[in-house]
Design a protein around this motif. Structure first.
Motif, PDB file in Angstrom:
ATOM      1  N   SER A  32      69.596   1.462  56.378  1.00  0.00           N
ATOM      2  CA  SER A  32      71.046   1.283  56.356  1.00  0.00           C
ATOM      3  C   SER A  32      71.388  -0.108  55.815  1.00  0.00           C
ATOM      4  CB  SER A  32      71.613   1.422  57.771  1.00  0.00           C
ATOM      5  OG  SER A  32      72.977   1.084  57.802  1.00  0.00           O
ATOM      6  N   THR A  33      72.410  -0.172  55.007  1.00  0.00           N
ATOM      7  CA  THR A  33      72.881  -1.471  54.524  1.00  0.00           C
ATOM      8  C   THR A  33      73.990  -2.023  55.415  1.00  0.00           C
ATOM      9  OG1 THR A  33      74.435  -0.377  53.034  1.00  0.00           O
ATOM     10  CG2 THR A  33      72.274  -0.960  52.124  1.00  0.00           C
ATOM     11  N   THR A  34      74.481  -1.216  56.356  1.00  0.00           N
ATOM     12  CA  THR A  34      75.591  -1.666  57.195  1.00  0.00           C
ATOM     13  C   THR A  34      75.213  -1.922  58.646  1.00  0.00           C
ATOM     14  OG1 THR A  34      76.269   0.621  57.603  1.00  0.00           O
ATOM     15  CG2 THR A  34      77.312  -0.522  55.750  1.00  0.00           C
ATOM     16  N   LEU A  35      74.183  -1.246  59.146  1.00  0.00           N
ATOM     17  CA  LEU A  35      73.780  -1.427  60.538  1.00  0.00           C
ATOM     18  C   LEU A  35      73.143  -2.806  60.708  1.00  0.00           C
ATOM     19  CD1 LEU A  35      73.611   0.091  63.273  1.00  0.00           C
ATOM     20  CD2 LEU A  35      71.292   0.762  62.605  1.00  0.00           C
ATOM     21  N   VAL A  49      65.846  -1.906  61.719  1.00  0.00           N
ATOM     22  CA  VAL A  49      66.677  -1.633  60.551  1.00  0.00           C
ATOM     23  C   VAL A  49      65.979  -2.128  59.304  1.00  0.00           C
ATOM     24  CG1 VAL A  49      68.913  -2.053  59.435  1.00  0.00           C
ATOM     25  CG2 VAL A  49      68.786  -1.870  61.924  1.00  0.00           C
ATOM     26  N   ALA A  50      65.988  -1.309  58.260  1.00  0.00           N
ATOM     27  CA  ALA A  50      65.527  -1.704  56.927  1.00  0.00           C
ATOM     28  C   ALA A  50      66.776  -1.709  56.050  1.00  0.00           C
ATOM     29  CB  ALA A  50      64.488  -0.732  56.398  1.00  0.00           C
ATOM     30  N   ARG A  51      67.166  -2.868  55.553  1.00  0.00           N
ATOM     31  CA  ARG A  51      68.450  -3.021  54.851  1.00  0.00           C
ATOM     32  C   ARG A  51      68.347  -2.994  53.332  1.00  0.00           C
ATOM     33  NH1 ARG A  51      68.584  -6.378  59.129  1.00  0.00           N
ATOM     34  NH2 ARG A  51      70.159  -5.931  60.673  1.00  0.00           N
ATOM     35  N   GLY A  52      67.154  -2.925  52.810  1.00  0.00           N
ATOM     36  CA  GLY A  52      66.976  -3.017  51.360  1.00  0.00           C
ATOM     37  C   GLY A  52      67.283  -1.725  50.625  1.00  0.00           C
TER      38      GLY A  52
END
Length: 180
Positions: free
Chosen positions: A82-85, A95-98
């Motif tokens: 997720s890019t928002t969590l 969380v992996a945001r990439g």
């Protein structure tokens, strides 16, 4: 390198949920045989991946559940893409945001059992569109719901690897992309 396996429950007409996201239609055919098969499959994963929406649903349910699915869901590592969590509060999750493809590539390179993807239609379609899924395990229920959220948004040719029939009429169909 680890495989990414998407396991999704689908209606006979190819939907993963009703238009409002409701999943009531697939619980009807869940019996002891299907439950045992599902739990065994969950334990075969080295990590569970999911999108933000599925994470919120699962994190609100599994930590306090006493269902047979709860131990593998709670004990195995989970990666939320997720890019928002900002953070997770479900034990064993991060969380992996990439970029989706880059995050999956990093997970594939780590040692261990395969990667089991959970999610809704949007997450599954994103993985499929980027050709990040190695195997599709489609749990097809003997019900047509007429409309809903489709599993596939793009054309894809698949090759059947395995088929299992349950007494309830449910089929578990395992496919790989035909071009691989």
């Amino acid at each position: 390198m680890r495989k990414v396996i998407l396991k999704m429950h689908v209606s006979l007409d190819g939907f993963v949920a009703r238009p409002d996201g409701d999943l009531d239609w697939f619980r009807v055919a869940f019996d002891d045989e299907l439950t045992a098969w599902e739990v065994e499959g969950l334990w075969q994963a080295g990590v569970h991946i999911m999108g933000r929406v599925t994470y919120h649903d699962m994190a609100a349910y599994w930590p306090s559940s006493t269902e047979p699915f709860a131990p593998p869901m709670n004990e195995l590592p989970k990666v939320v893409i997720s890019t928002t969590l900002k953070e997770t509060d479900w034990e064993g999750s991060r969380v992996a945001r990439g970029d989706l493809a880059e995050e999956i590539s990093r997970l594939r390179e780590k040692p261990g059992k395969d990667i089991l993807a959970h999610g809704g239609a949007s997450f599954a379609q994103s993985l499929s569109r980027l050709r990040l899924i190695d195997e599709y395990v489609l749990v097809v229920h003997p019900v047509a719901i007429g409309e809903g959220l489709p599993l596939f948004a793009d054309e894809i040719e698949l090759r059947l690897l395995n088929a299992k029939t349950f007494d309830s009429g449910v089929l578990a169909l395992t496919y790989a992309r035909a071009t691989d």
